[in-house]
Design an enzyme around this catalytic site. Structure first.
Site, mmCIF file in Angstrom:
data_model
loop_
_atom_site.group_PDB
_atom_site.id
_atom_site.type_symbol
_atom_site.label_atom_id
_atom_site.label_comp_id
_atom_site.label_asym_id
_atom_site.label_seq_id
_atom_site.Cartn_x
_atom_site.Cartn_y
_atom_site.Cartn_z
ATOM 1 N N ARG A 1 9.534 7.632 -8.264
ATOM 2 C CA ARG A 1 9.739 6.177 -8.268
ATOM 3 C C ARG A 1 8.456 5.536 -8.780
ATOM 4 O O ARG A 1 7.408 5.654 -8.155
ATOM 5 C CB ARG A 1 10.062 5.696 -6.849
ATOM 6 C CG ARG A 1 10.304 4.201 -6.710
ATOM 7 C CD ARG A 1 10.604 3.861 -5.255
ATOM 8 N NE ARG A 1 10.869 2.441 -5.078
ATOM 9 C CZ ARG A 1 9.945 1.506 -4.884
ATOM 10 N NH1 ARG A 1 8.659 1.869 -4.831
ATOM 11 N NH2 ARG A 1 10.275 0.246 -4.733
ATOM 12 N N LYS B 1 -0.266 3.387 -5.539
ATOM 13 C CA LYS B 1 -0.688 3.359 -4.146
ATOM 14 C C LYS B 1 -2.215 3.324 -4.069
ATOM 15 O O LYS B 1 -2.927 3.810 -4.957
ATOM 16 C CB LYS B 1 -0.140 4.575 -3.399
ATOM 17 C CG LYS B 1 1.386 4.574 -3.264
ATOM 18 C CD LYS B 1 1.881 3.441 -2.389
ATOM 19 C CE LYS B 1 3.395 3.317 -2.373
ATOM 20 N NZ LYS B 1 4.059 4.376 -1.630
#
Length: 291
Positions: free
Chosen positions: A270, A224
């Site tokens: 994840r 991210k």
């Protein structure tokens, strides 16, 4: 020891599970186009399993900022053959989709978990499909479910933790009302989805609060932007071509988040880079055991 959601056997007690990402897409920010061919997607999934993934998350539609929706039929054509092939070999899978029709097709193909980043809000039929599928589900927080706007910042009323907690509670109520079993529900605070870097860090700091709740928690911090920003000298391109080459620069920070999340009791992480995160969760499990 078996995990409480999927019943996966783990040799280390209370080990956090690792979910490996396989994007069967053209435009995902990290690896779009690399695994669009089903054979390549299956081969990549097998490699992730060899590196320690417990489950493979198969997605046929990118949610990166600026992404355009693909037709439901296209999404099905992308994910179903991959799920069928992996299921046939005994590899557990989840489907990353916001469409009820795709989730239903994936369930028929043998998927083990439905992972909806909209938390069931993008498709009015999703909760019913989740109930009918009788498989575990993951409800993620994404306050702005306008497609392609994942990186935009939503208004969380000045307290992102309280907002996410309240929204997830409402999603759980909707799922239960539709017939989804309580034991089938897992939650994801939605790092990076319509949240600022400050929001993401606040949610990570509050992770123990979410984990202390009654539902298992999945953490999806992999690659991210807020992690890549820790090392601005490495850069994080806005263009898709450049992003494919440098998104992996956030993998070391991702592994750090994995280790901390696993130590705090997260159910699953994840990730794109499975090997390093599997090491991280194993270290966390050994640390808690003290042997």
């Amino acid at each position: 020891m078996r995990d409480p959601v999927l019943g996966i056997e783990t040799t280390l007690p209370d080990r956090c599970l690792v979910m490996g990402i396989v994007n069967v897409t053209e435009d995902s920010f990290s690896d779009g186009g690399r695994y669009l061919d089903p054979a390549k997607a299956v081969a990549h999934a097998k490699q992730l399993v060899a590196e320690g993934a417990d489950i493979i998350d198969v997605g046929g539609e990118s949610t990166r900022p600026g992404a355009s929706r693909v037709e439901a039929g296209v999404e099905k054509q992308r994910v179903v053959p991959v799920i069928e092939a992996l299921h046939a070999e005994g590899i557990r899978t989840s489907v990353d989709t916001m469409r009820a029709s795709v989730a239903a097709a994936a369930a028929e193909a043998g998927v083990d978990l439905i992972n909806d980043v909209s938390g069931g809000l993008a498709d009015p039929e999703m909760f019913a499909v989740m109930a009918d599928a009788k498989v575990p589900v993951c409800l993620m927080h994404w306050k702005t479910v306008r497609f392609g706007d994942a990186a935009g910042q939503a208004d969380h009323g000045g307290d992102v933790v309280a907002d996410v907690r309240a929204t997830l509670n409402r999603l759980v109520e909707k799922a239960l009302a539709a017939g989804v079993k309580e034991s089938a529900i897992t939650l994801d605070p939605g790092l990076g989805f319509a949240k600022s870097a400050q929001d993401n860090w606040a949610l990570l700091k509050a992770l123990p609060e979410f984990i202390a709740g009654e539902f298992p928690v999945l953490v999806g911090a992999s690659r991210k932007r807020f992690l890549a920003a820790l090392r601005p000298e490495r850069g994080f391109a806005s263009s898709l071509v450049d992003a494919k080459d440098i998104a992996a620069n956030a993998d070391p920070a991702t592994a750090a988040v994995t280790a901390i999340a696993a130590s705090e009791g997260a159910w699953c992480v994840r990730v794109h880079d499975v090997a390093v995160s599997r090491d991280a969760v194993d270290v966390a499990a050994r640390w808690k055991m003290g042997r």
